[in-house]
Design a protein around this motif. Structure first.
Motif, PDB file in Angstrom:
ATOM      1  N   GLU A 278      -8.401 -10.782  -2.389  1.00  0.00           N
ATOM      2  CA  GLU A 278      -7.677 -10.492  -3.632  1.00  0.00           C
ATOM      3  C   GLU A 278      -6.715  -9.321  -3.429  1.00  0.00           C
ATOM      4  OE1 GLU A 278      -9.514 -10.042  -7.793  1.00  0.00           O
ATOM      5  OE2 GLU A 278      -8.848  -8.002  -7.341  1.00  0.00           O
ATOM      6  N   HIS A 279      -7.195  -8.298  -2.714  1.00  0.00           N
ATOM      7  CA  HIS A 279      -6.356  -7.131  -2.459  1.00  0.00           C
ATOM      8  C   HIS A 279      -5.114  -7.532  -1.655  1.00  0.00           C
ATOM      9  CE1 HIS A 279      -5.803  -3.116  -0.206  1.00  0.00           C
ATOM     10  NE2 HIS A 279      -5.135  -3.080  -1.330  1.00  0.00           N
ATOM     11  N   ASP A 280      -5.299  -8.398  -0.660  1.00  0.00           N
ATOM     12  CA  ASP A 280      -4.145  -8.908   0.106  1.00  0.00           C
ATOM     13  C   ASP A 280      -3.191  -9.676  -0.802  1.00  0.00           C
ATOM     14  OD1 ASP A 280      -5.196  -7.843   2.407  1.00  0.00           O
ATOM     15  OD2 ASP A 280      -5.686  -9.755   3.368  1.00  0.00           O
TER      16      ASP A 280
ATOM     17  N   ILE B 248      -2.761  -9.260  -3.971  1.00  0.00           N
ATOM     18  CA  ILE B 248      -2.093  -8.281  -4.825  1.00  0.00           C
ATOM     19  C   ILE B 248      -0.876  -7.688  -4.098  1.00  0.00           C
ATOM     20  CG2 ILE B 248      -2.472  -5.880  -5.595  1.00  0.00           C
ATOM     21  CD1 ILE B 248      -5.085  -6.946  -6.909  1.00  0.00           C
ATOM     22  N   HIS B 249      -0.992  -7.613  -2.751  1.00  0.00           N
ATOM     23  CA  HIS B 249       0.152  -7.139  -1.952  1.00  0.00           C
ATOM     24  C   HIS B 249       1.037  -8.293  -1.480  1.00  0.00           C
ATOM     25  CE1 HIS B 249      -0.665  -2.869  -1.866  1.00  0.00           C
ATOM     26  NE2 HIS B 249      -1.948  -3.127  -1.690  1.00  0.00           N
ATOM     27  N   ASP B 250       0.876  -9.472  -2.093  1.00  0.00           N
ATOM     28  CA  ASP B 250       1.727 -10.641  -1.806  1.00  0.00           C
ATOM     29  C   ASP B 250       1.703 -11.072  -0.342  1.00  0.00           C
ATOM     30  OD1 ASP B 250       2.598 -10.911  -4.460  1.00  0.00           O
ATOM     31  OD2 ASP B 250       4.120  -9.369  -4.168  1.00  0.00           O
TER      32      ASP B 250
ATOM     33  N   TRP C 225      -1.878  -2.172 -11.757  1.00  0.00           N
ATOM     34  CA  TRP C 225      -2.529  -0.862 -11.584  1.00  0.00           C
ATOM     35  C   TRP C 225      -2.785  -0.543 -10.118  1.00  0.00           C
ATOM     36  CZ3 TRP C 225      -1.270   1.842 -15.255  1.00  0.00           C
ATOM     37  CH2 TRP C 225      -1.302   1.387 -16.574  1.00  0.00           C
ATOM     38  N   HIS C 226      -2.894  -1.572  -9.290  1.00  0.00           N
ATOM     39  CA  HIS C 226      -3.095  -1.284  -7.869  1.00  0.00           C
ATOM     40  C   HIS C 226      -1.796  -0.770  -7.234  1.00  0.00           C
ATOM     41  CE1 HIS C 226      -5.074  -1.113  -4.101  1.00  0.00           C
ATOM     42  NE2 HIS C 226      -4.043  -1.757  -3.536  1.00  0.00           N
ATOM     43  N   HIS C 227      -0.661  -1.363  -7.614  1.00  0.00           N
ATOM     44  CA  HIS C 227       0.611  -0.837  -7.099  1.00  0.00           C
ATOM     45  C   HIS C 227       0.855   0.574  -7.644  1.00  0.00           C
ATOM     46  CE1 HIS C 227       1.869  -4.285  -4.787  1.00  0.00           C
ATOM     47  NE2 HIS C 227       1.464  -5.066  -5.768  1.00  0.00           N
TER      48      HIS C 227
ATOM     49  N   HIS D 211      -1.487   2.649  -8.286  1.00  0.00           N
ATOM     50  CA  HIS D 211      -2.390   3.468  -7.475  1.00  0.00           C
ATOM     51  C   HIS D 211      -1.708   3.902  -6.170  1.00  0.00           C
ATOM     52  CE1 HIS D 211      -5.785   4.555  -4.922  1.00  0.00           C
ATOM     53  NE2 HIS D 211      -5.558   3.517  -4.141  1.00  0.00           N
ATOM     54  N   HIS D 212      -1.011   2.961  -5.530  1.00  0.00           N
ATOM     55  CA  HIS D 212      -0.330   3.336  -4.288  1.00  0.00           C
ATOM     56  C   HIS D 212       0.773   4.363  -4.552  1.00  0.00           C
ATOM     57  CE1 HIS D 212      -2.116   0.975  -1.066  1.00  0.00           C
ATOM     58  NE2 HIS D 212      -2.282  -0.003  -1.940  1.00  0.00           N
ATOM     59  N   GLN D 213       1.434   4.243  -5.692  1.00  0.00           N
ATOM     60  CA  GLN D 213       2.510   5.198  -6.005  1.00  0.00           C
ATOM     61  C   GLN D 213       1.971   6.579  -6.375  1.00  0.00           C
ATOM     62  OE1 GLN D 213       4.826   3.494  -9.210  1.00  0.00           O
ATOM     63  NE2 GLN D 213       5.200   1.667  -7.985  1.00  0.00           N
TER      64      GLN D 213
ATOM     65  N   ILE E 251      -6.449   3.572   6.268  1.00  0.00           N
ATOM     66  CA  ILE E 251      -5.379   3.027   7.134  1.00  0.00           C
ATOM     67  C   ILE E 251      -4.351   2.297   6.257  1.00  0.00           C
ATOM     68  CG2 ILE E 251      -4.902   1.461   9.069  1.00  0.00           C
ATOM     69  CD1 ILE E 251      -7.971   1.784   9.797  1.00  0.00           C
ATOM     70  N   HIS E 252      -4.868   1.540   5.287  1.00  0.00           N
ATOM     71  CA  HIS E 252      -4.022   0.745   4.388  1.00  0.00           C
ATOM     72  C   HIS E 252      -3.042   1.622   3.595  1.00  0.00           C
ATOM     73  CE1 HIS E 252      -2.974  -2.179   1.289  1.00  0.00           C
ATOM     74  NE2 HIS E 252      -3.474  -1.384   0.361  1.00  0.00           N
ATOM     75  N   HIS E 253      -3.424   2.868   3.275  1.00  0.00           N
ATOM     76  CA  HIS E 253      -2.515   3.733   2.513  1.00  0.00           C
ATOM     77  C   HIS E 253      -1.267   4.091   3.307  1.00  0.00           C
ATOM     78  CE1 HIS E 253      -4.225   5.158  -1.446  1.00  0.00           C
ATOM     79  NE2 HIS E 253      -5.095   4.258  -1.020  1.00  0.00           N
TER      80      HIS E 253
HETATM   81 ZN   LIG Z   1      -3.508  -1.725  -1.698  1.00  0.00          ZN
END
Ligand SMILES: [Zn+2]
Ligand SMILES: [Zn+2]
Length: 344
Positions: free
Chosen positions: A80-82, A84-86, A119-121, A123-125, A296-298
């Motif tokens: 799901e997380h992947d 969310i990042h298309d 909200w996940h995007h 979160h990255h911002q 690492i993902h951040h």
């Molecule tokens: Zn993410």
């Protein structure tokens, strides 16, 4: 952000990208990303249906069923997380949304993924800021207490108990200009619809299930609900209990490996740590080793979870050599503050 920090961030991004590039060039199977994602989804779904059927016919013991489903759905969370990042079927909306539904339906008490995507995007911002809604939603930044642990797996209970405090915080952040009008509208939509259509009804059934079990044998009036158990029980064993265990693990690890409240804006070095203390091993299994890989993902966002796992040793070394902390358990005692103080 000082020059040293900027240099550390640049170094990590460059070197981790290099690790992925070198792995991809040696492993050409990685180019079939869409099909791999779909294959993982279908395999997980088949396994889940198989385990569920084995339990229903009395072949698989209940404890093994619950543990297996919790482990398999932790892979679906990564998928799901992947999404969310298309990372899968970006150009074929039907398949993309079908996959989104596919990862949601077996993790039905989690936040609706179409709402979570925003909200996940966000979160990255804004990771680590007091208005990082996704992380505040899973208790990051709260004091460590029995209550925090109790509400960790249950988004509905957590919302009900924490909403007065979160509301105050959100209004403060809005007045500071950190949240826009459209953010506020989406927060309201998230509260009203985020656990629909599945989360709210299933969680309420879970409370009913617990109450009926606690008072089992008391007799009238609860005895008349015994019949209900016949159809509630499979839902609980196959969907709700495994996902509560998985969400406890994921929310514990995530809310303690991200820092909160005193992070310098945009300073990725202060946003995350590599979080793998020995005692967290059972939790890591139920969140697909999130504590080892999410930092690492951040730095390099657009790589699928299985590549993050396969290259994690080399990438972790780069992170740790460039200022990312390892197993900073002390921050748990300081409401996840990076500077180990209880002040915002
Ligand atoms: Zn993410
Ligand atoms: Zn994160």
């Amino acid at each position: 952000m000082n020059e040293k920090t900027q240099q550390q961030i640049r170094t990590i991004i460059l070197e981790v990208r290099g690790i992925y590039e070198s792995y991809r060039s040696k492993n050409t199977w990685t180019t079939h990303q869409d099909i791999i994602g779909l294959g993982i989804l279908i395999s997980c779904q088949a396994l889940l249906i198989g385990v569920g059927y084995a339990w229903l016919i009395g072949f698989c013991p209940t404890w093994l069923t619950i543990v297996s489903i919790a482990l398999i759905t932790s892979i679906l969370h990564e998928l799901e997380h992947d999404l969310i990042h298309d990372l899968y079927f970006k150009r074929i909306p039907f398949l993309y949304h079908w996959m989104m539904l596919g990862v949601y339906i077996f993790r039905p008490i989690s936040l609706n993924p179409w709402i979570r995507k925003h909200w996940h995007h966000f979160h990255h911002q804004h990771s680590g800021m007091a208005f990082d809604i996704e992380e505040r939603g899973i208790t990051n930044g709260d004091r460590l207490s029995l209550l925090r642990l109790l509400v960790l797996p249950d988004l509905l209970l957590s919302g009900i108990i924490r909403i007065p405090r979160l509301r105050k915080e959100i209004i403060i952040e809005y007045n500071k200009g950190n949240l826009s009008k459209s953010d506020m509208r989406l927060i309201i939509r998230t509260v009203l619809l985020g656990l629909l259509p599945f989360g709210v009804p299933l969680t309420i059934l879970w409370y009913a299930f617990v109450v009926i079990h606690l008072f089992h044998g008391v007799g009238y009036p609860l005895a008349q609900f015994d019949g209900l158990l016949q159809w509630i029980e499979p839902l609980m064993i196959l969907l709700v209990i495994p996902n509560l265990i998985r969400q406890f693990a994921l929310h514990f690890v995530s809310s303690n490996m991200h820092y909160m409240g005193d992070v310098e804006a945009g300073n990725v070095i202060q946003q995350v740590q590599v979080f793998t203390p020995w005692w967290s091993a059972p939790l890591q299994w139920f969140c697909f080793f999130f504590g080892a890989t999410h930092a690492i993902h951040h730095f390099v966002v657009n790589e699928p979870f299985y590549l993050r796992q396969l290259t994690r040793k080399a990438a972790q070394e780069v992170l740790l050599e460039n200022g990312i902390r390892l197993n900073d358990v002390k921050s748990l005692r300081f409401s996840n503050r990076y500077h180990h103080t209880n002040n915002y």
